[in-house]
Write an enzyme that holds these catalytic residues in place. Structure first.
Site, short mmCIF file in Angstrom:
data_model
loop_
_atom_site.label_atom_id
_atom_site.label_comp_id
_atom_site.label_asym_id
_atom_site.label_seq_id
_atom_site.Cartn_x
_atom_site.Cartn_y
_atom_site.Cartn_z
CG PHE A 35 -1.78 1.19 1.35
CD1 PHE A 35 -2.84 1.40 0.47
CD2 PHE A 35 -1.53 2.14 2.33
CE1 PHE A 35 -3.63 2.52 0.58
CE2 PHE A 35 -2.31 3.27 2.44
CZ PHE A 35 -3.37 3.46 1.57
CD GLU A 36 4.04 2.07 4.59
OE1 GLU A 36 4.46 2.93 5.36
OE2 GLU A 36 4.33 0.85 4.69
CG PHE A 37 5.90 0.09 -3.88
CD1 PHE A 37 7.26 0.35 -3.88
CD2 PHE A 37 5.28 -0.17 -5.09
CE1 PHE A 37 7.99 0.35 -5.06
CE2 PHE A 37 5.99 -0.17 -6.28
CZ PHE A 37 7.34 0.09 -6.25
CG ASP A 38 0.41 -0.01 -4.82
OD1 ASP A 38 1.43 -0.30 -5.48
OD2 ASP A 38 -0.49 -0.83 -4.55
CB SER A 83 17.46 -21.43 -32.59
OG SER A 83 17.96 -22.05 -33.73
CD GLU A 114 22.93 -19.57 -18.47
OE1 GLU A 114 22.10 -19.44 -19.38
OE2 GLU A 114 23.95 -18.87 -18.38
CE LYS A 116 15.85 -24.36 -25.38
NZ LYS A 116 14.52 -23.82 -25.56
CG ASP A 118 8.75 -23.28 -22.75
OD1 ASP A 118 9.13 -22.71 -23.78
OD2 ASP A 118 7.85 -24.13 -22.72
NE ARG A 137 15.38 -17.02 -32.27
CZ ARG A 137 15.15 -17.70 -33.38
NH1 ARG A 137 13.95 -17.66 -33.90
NH2 ARG A 137 16.10 -18.38 -33.96
CD GLU A 174 13.26 -17.63 -23.27
OE1 GLU A 174 14.29 -17.10 -23.77
OE2 GLU A 174 12.53 -18.42 -23.88
CE1 TYR A 227 26.04 -14.83 -25.38
CE2 TYR A 227 24.22 -14.64 -26.93
CZ TYR A 227 25.54 -14.89 -26.67
OH TYR A 227 26.37 -15.22 -27.71
CE LYS A 289 23.78 -20.02 -22.41
NZ LYS A 289 23.22 -18.80 -21.81
CE LYS A 313 13.10 -28.49 -26.35
NZ LYS A 313 12.91 -27.63 -27.41
CB CYS A 407 -27.56 -28.78 -16.87
SG CYS A 407 -26.75 -28.10 -15.41
CB CYS A 410 -30.64 -27.64 -13.20
SG CYS A 410 -30.25 -26.96 -14.82
CB CYS A 425 -26.62 -25.07 -17.96
SG CYS A 425 -28.21 -25.05 -17.11
CB CYS A 431 -28.71 -23.91 -13.25
SG CYS A 431 -27.35 -25.08 -13.25
S1 IVH Z 1 21.40 -18.85 -24.71
C1 IVH Z 1 23.36 -18.17 -28.88
N1 IVH Z 1 20.32 -19.51 -22.41
O1 IVH Z 1 16.25 -20.97 -25.97
C2 IVH Z 1 22.74 -18.72 -27.66
N2 IVH Z 1 18.92 -19.43 -24.33
O2 IVH Z 1 16.79 -22.30 -28.84
C3 IVH Z 1 21.69 -17.85 -27.12
N3 IVH Z 1 16.56 -19.96 -23.86
O3 IVH Z 1 15.98 -18.44 -28.33
C4 IVH Z 1 20.72 -18.51 -26.26
N4 IVH Z 1 16.81 -20.28 -21.70
O4 IVH Z 1 14.95 -18.00 -26.10
C5 IVH Z 1 20.11 -19.31 -23.73
N5 IVH Z 1 19.51 -20.05 -20.32
C6 IVH Z 1 19.30 -19.84 -21.61
C7 IVH Z 1 18.02 -19.98 -22.19
C8 IVH Z 1 17.88 -19.77 -23.56
C9 IVH Z 1 15.94 -20.27 -22.70
C10 IVH Z 1 15.88 -19.89 -25.16
C11 IVH Z 1 16.18 -18.66 -25.96
C12 IVH Z 1 16.64 -19.12 -27.30
C13 IVH Z 1 16.27 -20.57 -27.32
C14 IVH Z 1 17.32 -21.35 -28.04
#
Ligand code: IVH
Length: 669
Positions: A35-38, A83, A114, A116, A118, A137, A174, A227, A289, A313, A407, A410, A425, A431
């Site tokens: 509240f205070e923040f708002d 990608s 790291e 991944k 989604d 992207r 992401e 990144y 990486k 994956k 239904c 009812c 329904c 109902c």
């Molecule tokens: S590194 C050149 N790190 O996965 C490498 N990507 O298919 C740059 N993603 O389009 C990507 N978590 O949207 C990297 N810890 C992570 C990630 C990540 C999700 C996604 C990213 C990328 C896709 C790669």
């Protein structure tokens, strides 16, 4: 307040808001209440409205949105967004490691792992420390600049003031919708009878492309950075880059780990395979990486992806179990949702007994039969889904499932509206779950906020025939409540006090509470502001409704239909009699009378103001705001993209058409 005083106050508020924001999002601590923040943020917003030229480009008020982007600027990525290669097995991962070892000709190397995430990848451009662009992207070469929307993400710094930052750098990450937010949004949609979103990733992606950043802010996207790119960064490893961006205030998921060899990578992979369902967002794998940036360069890229990184994956967590039956739930709006009743099975940390089947089309698509073995999957959502039937295990003689025609509550024959997947329904007033659902909707916190009443009490009040519509609540007497199980004088008084207190909630909350289909909290606020009273809303034509901000054909139709029903009009009349607020209170205290009761219609998009700001300014300076052009209108305040019909009408009727600048001149008197 003089401009000099305002400047000082704005600086102080900005510093305070940034401090608490950082504390909350980076250090996960709080020192003041929400509240205070708002309140701090609202004061800052107000001052910026009064002194627009004092607004800083990195003002934290941008977090709450307020920008409409008609078309996103298309921008070429300085570094293409590639990608990653995918693998699904240990063997393929070891092959990758072999290629890395070979590429580095026997030199020692480390990996940085790291999760991944989604979501949707984003490239954040900082120039002289300021976040200037946020590029999607796109096709990897060109993407859309969605910076106004990205600025609403509270965990993203709007400015990086560290001394060691370079003039221009890029952070990639992401953008995602946390599972909790996704569930909250879906509950809200369900609540107003809208179709729910299918998954968090697509919702995040759709949200990032919305034109109205206020709506984006409401959806509470989040971002993990992973990144850093740029020239003269003075770092040698990916690990250093990650620590650097953490220090600069970006949110990095703490799940990363440096690994010395591929076996350590596999340990990391197995560790998170079991635990990833506990994370606040969906993850579909691990990104591996090569840590040294020099070695990354040495390995280089293929046409599509880096040779120094790969994604492992996870397979979706899925398990087969028997479908024992299908039951049907009826919601407040009468929508019927099928639910799979399953042989209990343990999946990703919990025992699953029921799963969502969405609608009749989904059942037909799956060709579901009772007795089938079905695959159940837990995505990011809390409620599991049936994804497929294991046909190899189908016992003979199972008959295709007949979707219920009536239904379950009812017995009324269900109907299906054209273009809709759900069956309804139609027995809205007879109902039970629909009646109780409407009352529960009415009393909830965001609506009338009667927290002394709960689901169980409503069940009893309904069973005893005491409450059939929300307005009945205001006729309740103490003797009625004393008839309920376990109710004594004190608990009965409590409920009555809660109901009495609810008479104070503002008009927009009442409007949301009465449960017009598709009118959620935000739309109710917009409608309340635009029409100012229930009476005006009730008599508005379809055309007038369409003039209200954010109201499209579907909502407008629904409002008209709602008030066409005599029972709804009677209910509203009873609520009025009960003393509820059916008009907006004068929110804006008048500061001047320079506009001398002149009437305005606001139309189009403006450079320096949101429509609502203009509305406030007109009201605060003694003017009136109307919704449609007529001969009596004094001014049509025209922004860009105003509909040609409106302009023509105003010209024909001799209404003065003024620009944003003309309006500012009027305000000066
Ligand atoms: S590194 C050149 N790190 O996965 C490498 N990507 O298919 C740059 N993603 O389009 C990507 N978590 O949207 C990297 N810890 C992570 C990630 C990540 C999700 C996604 C990213 C990328 C896709 C790669």
């Amino acid at each position: 307040m003089t401009p000099a005083e305002a400047k000082k106050r704005i600086e102080h508020l900005t510093q305070q808001v940034n401090y608490h924001n950082d504390l909350y999002y980076q250090k996960h601590r709080t020192e003041i209440s929400d509240f205070e923040f708002d309140r701090l943020l609202a004061e800052l917003e107000n001052l910026e409205k009064q002194f627009p030229n004092l607004r800083q480009p990195d003002s934290p008020t941008q977090r709450v949105g307020g920008t409409i982007t008609k078309e996103f600027e298309s921008v070429t990525h300085q570094y293409p967004m590639l990608s990653l290669g995918n693998t699904y097995s240990e063997e393929e991962l070891r092959d990758f490691d072999g290629r890395v070892a070979k590429g580095l000709a026997g030199a020692a190397y480390e990996y940085f792992c790291e999760l991944k995430f989604d979501g949707v990848s984003i490239s954040l451009i900082y120039e002289d420390g300021l976040l200037t662009k946020a590029i999607t992207r796109g096709d990897g070469v060109r993407g859309d600049n969605v910076v106004a929307n990205a600025r609403t993400i509270r965990s993203l710094p709007l400015r990086v003031s560290a001394k060691n930052r370079s003039a221009r750098f890029e952070v990639r990450g992401e953008v995602f919708l946390p599972k909790k937010e996704f569930d909250r949004l879906n509950k809200e949609l369900e609540d107003v009878g809208e179709e729910t979103y299918a998954n968090a990733r697509n919702t995040a992606s759709g949200t990032l492309k919305l034109q109205d950043s206020t709506e984006v802010a409401r959806r509470k996207l989040d971002c993990f950075a992973y990144y850093l790119l740029g020239e003269n960064l003075d770092i040698d490893t990916h690990e250093e880059a990650i620590h650097q961006i953490e220090k600069w205030g970006f949110q990095v998921s703490p799940t990363y780990r440096k690994c010395q060899n591929i076996d350590e990578v596999l340990t990391y992979i197995h560790h998170w395979e079991k635990r990833r369902s506990d994370l606040p967002l969906e993850t579909d794998g691990v990104v591996i990486k090569v840590n040294s940036l020099a070695q990354q360069q040495q390995l280089g890229f293929t046409a599509k992806s880096p040779r120094w990184a790969i994604a492992y994956k996870y397979k979706a967590e899925s398990i087969a179990t028997r479908l024992n039956g299908v039951t049907y739930q009826v919601g407040r709006t009468g929508a019927v949702t099928p639910v799979a009743e399953l042989e209990p099975v343990f999946l990703a940390g919990t025992t699953v007994k029921r799963a969502s089947l969405h609608n009749a089309n989904e059942i037909a698509r799956l060709d579901l039969r009772i007795g089938d073995f079905v695959f159940v999957e837990k995505g990011g959502e809390i409620i599991p889904k049936v994804t497929a039937v294991d046909l190899d295990r189908r016992p003979p003689n199972l008959r295709p499932l007949q979707y219920t025609r009536t239904c379950p509550e009812c017995g009324t024959t269900l109907v299906r509206e054209e273009g809709e997947a759900a069956y309804y329904c139609p027995n809205t007033t007879g109902c039970p779950p629909q009646i109780k659902g409407r009352i529960e909707h009415f009393i909830q916190r965001k609506a009338m906020d009667i927290d002394s009443l709960g689901e169980k009490t409503i069940d009893q009040l309904f069973a005893l025939g005491l409450v059939k519509t929300p307005a009945d609540l205001y006729d309740l007497k103490k003797e009625d409540l004393l008839k309920l199980d376990g109710f004594k004088d004190k608990s009965a008084s409590n409920i009555l006090a809660g109901i009495a207190e609810s008479r104070k909630v503002p008009f927009e909350a009442v409007l949301f509470a009465i449960g017009i289909r598709y009118v959620g909290k935000t739309v109710a606020e917009k409608l309340a502001r635009h029409f100012a009273s229930m009476e005006k809303l009730q008599t508005a034509t379809l055309e007038q409704l369409l003039e209200a901000p954010e109201v499209g054909e579907k909502i407008a139709q629904s409002v008209v239909q709602f008030f066409q029903d005599r029972r709804n009009r009677e209910e509203v009349a009873r609520l009025r009699k009960a003393g509820l607020h059916l008009e907006v209170e004068q929110r804006v205290a008048p500061v001047s009378q320079v506009l001398g009761n002149k009437s305005f219609v606001i139309s189009g998009v403006f450079r320096n103001y949101e429509r609502e700001q203009l509305q406030d300014l007109i009201l605060a300076n003694g003017g009136r705001v109307l919704s449609s052009v007529s001969g009596k209108l004094d001014y049509l305040l025209a922004g860009e993209n105003m509909g040609p019909a409106k302009r023509e009408k105003a010209e024909k009727l001799g209404v003065r058409i003024i620009s944003e600048e003309d309006f500012e001149r009027l305000l000066k008197g």
